[in-house]
Design a protein around this motif. Sequence first.
Motif, PDB file in Angstrom:
ATOM      1  N   LEU A 155      12.949  11.772   0.590  1.00  0.00           N
ATOM      2  CA  LEU A 155      13.078  11.203   1.930  1.00  0.00           C
ATOM      3  C   LEU A 155      13.360  12.293   2.961  1.00  0.00           C
ATOM      4  CD1 LEU A 155      15.108   7.992   1.063  1.00  0.00           C
ATOM      5  CD2 LEU A 155      12.770   8.061   1.944  1.00  0.00           C
ATOM      6  N   LEU A 156      14.238  13.218   2.629  1.00  0.00           N
ATOM      7  CA  LEU A 156      14.541  14.315   3.550  1.00  0.00           C
ATOM      8  C   LEU A 156      13.298  15.155   3.823  1.00  0.00           C
ATOM      9  CD1 LEU A 156      18.024  15.443   2.166  1.00  0.00           C
ATOM     10  CD2 LEU A 156      17.577  14.466   4.440  1.00  0.00           C
ATOM     11  N   ALA A 157      12.513  15.409   2.768  1.00  0.00           N
ATOM     12  CA  ALA A 157      11.298  16.200   2.937  1.00  0.00           C
ATOM     13  C   ALA A 157      10.292  15.494   3.838  1.00  0.00           C
ATOM     14  CB  ALA A 157      10.665  16.480   1.577  1.00  0.00           C
ATOM     15  N   ALA A 158      10.372  14.150   3.868  1.00  0.00           N
ATOM     16  CA  ALA A 158       9.461  13.369   4.713  1.00  0.00           C
ATOM     17  C   ALA A 158      10.019  13.146   6.111  1.00  0.00           C
ATOM     18  CB  ALA A 158       9.165  12.025   4.056  1.00  0.00           C
ATOM     19  N   GLY A 159      11.215  13.709   6.373  1.00  0.00           N
ATOM     20  CA  GLY A 159      11.812  13.583   7.699  1.00  0.00           C
ATOM     21  C   GLY A 159      12.591  12.311   7.916  1.00  0.00           C
ATOM     22  N   HIS A 160      13.034  11.652   6.841  1.00  0.00           N
ATOM     23  CA  HIS A 160      13.791  10.400   6.952  1.00  0.00           C
ATOM     24  C   HIS A 160      15.229  10.596   6.487  1.00  0.00           C
ATOM     25  CE1 HIS A 160      10.240   8.074   7.967  1.00  0.00           C
ATOM     26  NE2 HIS A 160       9.614   8.550   6.890  1.00  0.00           N
ATOM     27  N   ASP A 161      16.128   9.806   7.049  1.00  0.00           N
ATOM     28  CA  ASP A 161      17.530   9.842   6.674  1.00  0.00           C
ATOM     29  C   ASP A 161      17.739   8.963   5.439  1.00  0.00           C
ATOM     30  OD1 ASP A 161      20.257   9.825   6.404  1.00  0.00           O
ATOM     31  OD2 ASP A 161      20.671   8.825   8.315  1.00  0.00           O
ATOM     32  N   PRO A 162      18.125   9.529   4.291  1.00  0.00           N
ATOM     33  CA  PRO A 162      18.317   8.699   3.094  1.00  0.00           C
ATOM     34  C   PRO A 162      19.359   7.603   3.287  1.00  0.00           C
ATOM     35  CG  PRO A 162      18.253  11.029   2.516  1.00  0.00           C
ATOM     36  CD  PRO A 162      18.327  10.963   4.008  1.00  0.00           C
ATOM     37  N   ALA A 173       7.764   8.569   1.956  1.00  0.00           N
ATOM     38  CA  ALA A 173       7.809   8.354   3.402  1.00  0.00           C
ATOM     39  C   ALA A 173       7.496   6.912   3.773  1.00  0.00           C
ATOM     40  CB  ALA A 173       6.827   9.294   4.094  1.00  0.00           C
ATOM     41  N   ASP A 174       6.742   6.204   2.921  1.00  0.00           N
ATOM     42  CA  ASP A 174       6.344   4.822   3.205  1.00  0.00           C
ATOM     43  C   ASP A 174       7.486   3.827   3.004  1.00  0.00           C
ATOM     44  OD1 ASP A 174       3.801   5.822   3.657  1.00  0.00           O
ATOM     45  OD2 ASP A 174       3.142   5.435   1.593  1.00  0.00           O
ATOM     46  N   LEU A 175       8.618   4.300   2.461  1.00  0.00           N
ATOM     47  CA  LEU A 175       9.740   3.398   2.195  1.00  0.00           C
ATOM     48  C   LEU A 175      10.554   3.079   3.436  1.00  0.00           C
ATOM     49  CD1 LEU A 175      11.057   4.982  -1.140  1.00  0.00           C
ATOM     50  CD2 LEU A 175       9.631   2.942  -0.889  1.00  0.00           C
ATOM     51  N   ALA A 176      10.402   3.849   4.491  1.00  0.00           N
ATOM     52  CA  ALA A 176      11.181   3.631   5.720  1.00  0.00           C
ATOM     53  C   ALA A 176      10.972   2.212   6.227  1.00  0.00           C
ATOM     54  CB  ALA A 176      10.767   4.640   6.789  1.00  0.00           C
ATOM     55  N   GLY A 177      12.086   1.541   6.496  1.00  0.00           N
ATOM     56  CA  GLY A 177      12.035   0.186   7.032  1.00  0.00           C
ATOM     57  C   GLY A 177      11.926  -0.898   5.985  1.00  0.00           C
ATOM     58  N   LEU A 178      11.764  -0.527   4.714  1.00  0.00           N
ATOM     59  CA  LEU A 178      11.653  -1.506   3.638  1.00  0.00           C
ATOM     60  C   LEU A 178      12.999  -1.680   2.932  1.00  0.00           C
ATOM     61  CD1 LEU A 178       8.256  -0.461   1.985  1.00  0.00           C
ATOM     62  CD2 LEU A 178       8.657  -2.097   3.842  1.00  0.00           C
ATOM     63  N   ARG A 179      13.063  -2.709   2.122  1.00  0.00           N
ATOM     64  CA  ARG A 179      14.242  -2.931   1.292  1.00  0.00           C
ATOM     65  C   ARG A 179      13.959  -2.288  -0.075  1.00  0.00           C
ATOM     66  NH1 ARG A 179      18.849  -5.641   1.390  1.00  0.00           N
ATOM     67  NH2 ARG A 179      19.654  -6.656  -0.508  1.00  0.00           N
ATOM     68  N   VAL A 180      14.803  -1.323  -0.454  1.00  0.00           N
ATOM     69  CA  VAL A 180      14.513  -0.485  -1.617  1.00  0.00           C
ATOM     70  C   VAL A 180      15.709  -0.466  -2.574  1.00  0.00           C
ATOM     71  CG1 VAL A 180      13.921   1.845  -2.386  1.00  0.00           C
ATOM     72  CG2 VAL A 180      12.992   0.964  -0.237  1.00  0.00           C
ATOM     73  N   ALA A 181      15.441  -0.631  -3.862  1.00  0.00           N
ATOM     74  CA  ALA A 181      16.487  -0.479  -4.880  1.00  0.00           C
ATOM     75  C   ALA A 181      16.764   1.010  -5.082  1.00  0.00           C
ATOM     76  CB  ALA A 181      16.043  -1.122  -6.192  1.00  0.00           C
ATOM     77  N   ARG A 207      19.228   4.011  -7.070  1.00  0.00           N
ATOM     78  CA  ARG A 207      20.214   4.334  -8.102  1.00  0.00           C
ATOM     79  C   ARG A 207      21.489   4.821  -7.424  1.00  0.00           C
ATOM     80  NH1 ARG A 207      18.527   5.559 -13.040  1.00  0.00           N
ATOM     81  NH2 ARG A 207      20.764   5.431 -13.494  1.00  0.00           N
ATOM     82  N   ARG A 208      22.598   4.763  -8.166  1.00  0.00           N
ATOM     83  CA  ARG A 208      23.886   5.125  -7.585  1.00  0.00           C
ATOM     84  C   ARG A 208      23.986   6.624  -7.362  1.00  0.00           C
ATOM     85  NH1 ARG A 208      25.875   1.381 -11.808  1.00  0.00           N
ATOM     86  NH2 ARG A 208      26.089  -0.664 -10.831  1.00  0.00           N
ATOM     87  N   HIS A 209      24.884   7.010  -6.468  1.00  0.00           N
ATOM     88  CA  HIS A 209      25.134   8.424  -6.201  1.00  0.00           C
ATOM     89  C   HIS A 209      25.609   9.112  -7.488  1.00  0.00           C
ATOM     90  CE1 HIS A 209      24.546   8.463  -1.870  1.00  0.00           C
ATOM     91  NE2 HIS A 209      25.222   7.330  -1.785  1.00  0.00           N
ATOM     92  N   GLY A 210      25.158  10.344  -7.692  1.00  0.00           N
ATOM     93  CA  GLY A 210      25.500  11.093  -8.892  1.00  0.00           C
ATOM     94  C   GLY A 210      24.424  11.047  -9.956  1.00  0.00           C
ATOM     95  N   THR A 211      23.430  10.170  -9.765  1.00  0.00           N
ATOM     96  CA  THR A 211      22.321  10.114 -10.714  1.00  0.00           C
ATOM     97  C   THR A 211      21.202  11.029 -10.256  1.00  0.00           C
ATOM     98  OG1 THR A 211      21.247   8.252  -9.595  1.00  0.00           O
ATOM     99  CG2 THR A 211      22.883   7.721 -11.272  1.00  0.00           C
ATOM    100  N   GLY A 212      20.458  11.563 -11.222  1.00  0.00           N
ATOM    101  CA  GLY A 212      19.356  12.439 -10.871  1.00  0.00           C
ATOM    102  C   GLY A 212      18.273  11.727 -10.083  1.00  0.00           C
ATOM    103  N   THR A 213      18.059  10.449 -10.366  1.00  0.00           N
ATOM    104  CA  THR A 213      17.027   9.698  -9.651  1.00  0.00           C
ATOM    105  C   THR A 213      17.425   9.470  -8.199  1.00  0.00           C
ATOM    106  OG1 THR A 213      16.298   8.626 -11.694  1.00  0.00           O
ATOM    107  CG2 THR A 213      15.693   7.553  -9.640  1.00  0.00           C
ATOM    108  N   ARG A 214      18.704   9.279  -7.938  1.00  0.00           N
ATOM    109  CA  ARG A 214      19.141   9.143  -6.548  1.00  0.00           C
ATOM    110  C   ARG A 214      18.993  10.471  -5.812  1.00  0.00           C
ATOM    111  NH1 ARG A 214      22.323   5.461  -3.755  1.00  0.00           N
ATOM    112  NH2 ARG A 214      22.351   6.064  -1.552  1.00  0.00           N
ATOM    113  N   GLY A 234       0.791  -1.220   0.000  1.00  0.00           N
ATOM    114  CA  GLY A 234       0.000   0.000   0.000  1.00  0.00           C
ATOM    115  C   GLY A 234       0.823   1.269   0.000  1.00  0.00           C
ATOM    116  N   LEU A 235       1.923   1.268  -0.701  1.00  0.00           N
ATOM    117  CA  LEU A 235       2.814   2.437  -0.714  1.00  0.00           C
ATOM    118  C   LEU A 235       2.181   3.580  -1.493  1.00  0.00           C
ATOM    119  CD1 LEU A 235       6.266   0.699  -1.378  1.00  0.00           C
ATOM    120  CD2 LEU A 235       5.089   1.104   0.791  1.00  0.00           C
ATOM    121  N   ALA A 236       2.289   4.797  -0.931  1.00  0.00           N
ATOM    122  CA  ALA A 236       1.698   5.967  -1.568  1.00  0.00           C
ATOM    123  C   ALA A 236       2.655   7.145  -1.658  1.00  0.00           C
ATOM    124  CB  ALA A 236       0.442   6.398  -0.812  1.00  0.00           C
ATOM    125  N   ALA A 237       3.760   7.100  -0.947  1.00  0.00           N
ATOM    126  CA  ALA A 237       4.701   8.222  -0.917  1.00  0.00           C
ATOM    127  C   ALA A 237       6.068   7.714  -0.506  1.00  0.00           C
ATOM    128  CB  ALA A 237       4.221   9.301   0.054  1.00  0.00           C
TER     129      ALA A 237
END
Length: 305
Positions: A203-210, A179-187, A189-196, A174-177
């Motif tokens: 994540l920072l905007a949701a108050g989580h540590d990337p 913020a819902d990724l906290a505690g999950l296993r997530v793929a 992208r590498r550092h330096g990519t726009g998607t990363r 039931g992921l919607a944002a």
Amino acid sequence: MTRYREICADLAGRIGDGDLAEGAELPGVRELAQRFGTTASTIGRAVRTLADAGVIVTADRRRTRVAPDGAVAARRFLHAERVFRLAGSDDPALDVVIRRLGRGLRPVSTEGSFGGLRAVRQGYADGAAVHLLHHTGTYNAPFARGLLRGLRPHLIHLWRREQGLLVPPGNPRGLAAAADLAGLRVAKRRHGTGTRVLLDRLLLAAGHDPDALRGPETGSHLETALSVASGVVDAGLGVRSVAHDLDLDFVPLVCEDYDVVLTGDALDAAAPLVAALHEPDVRAAVTALGGYDAGSAGRVEELGA
């Protein structure tokens, strides 16, 4: 160079530079023959060559005009032998354009948007595909102005595209944002990519540590989707088109500008790319992938720095 090719180059150069604008009528064959000091048959051959290249259109034997997008076609005609070296971000839709251009475009291996910009700045690439949101809320242009200052930075607009969460069919968690990724296993992208960069910002905007997010790093949007489809991770951030390819569900999060950053000196080499982006079948093929708006594809913007 044969005489008719010299005439083609002269006329195409004037059209490419804007001296002859779109819709402008060219002098008649006899007048051109007199100007260039040649025969009417040589002028006729030059006119047919430019018409076949899409630089001019001939409504009848008496009227020849500069074609719509004739300046783009003229630059493509003049610089058909040049190769445009493109670095930067991964995108499935970009593969469509690369296949169309064939040898006219050579991908340069770099890691993401940042690596592509660095390659352009250092002269290893002519352009970089990027999708970077500046703190001012503007995509790509501020980075181009800053890193290519004094080099006449330009943007070639590619498309707007959707990025969001790639999740298994049915979105079982039931992921919607982000913020819902906290505690999950997530793929990720590498550092330096726009998607990363995007994932970290969300994540920072949701108050989580990337840095607390667990999961493997991937080299492309397709690899991210494969990680989700194989069950290695619970989710990943990527473009809608790869979710469609692997029958995954997609939770849209942002719509971003995806552009090519280049210097003014690389505009001639980029002419075939710009021309391809204006072709209706190329735009249709990009749109058909899902999650792309190619309405402004091929628009060139001078950034004035």
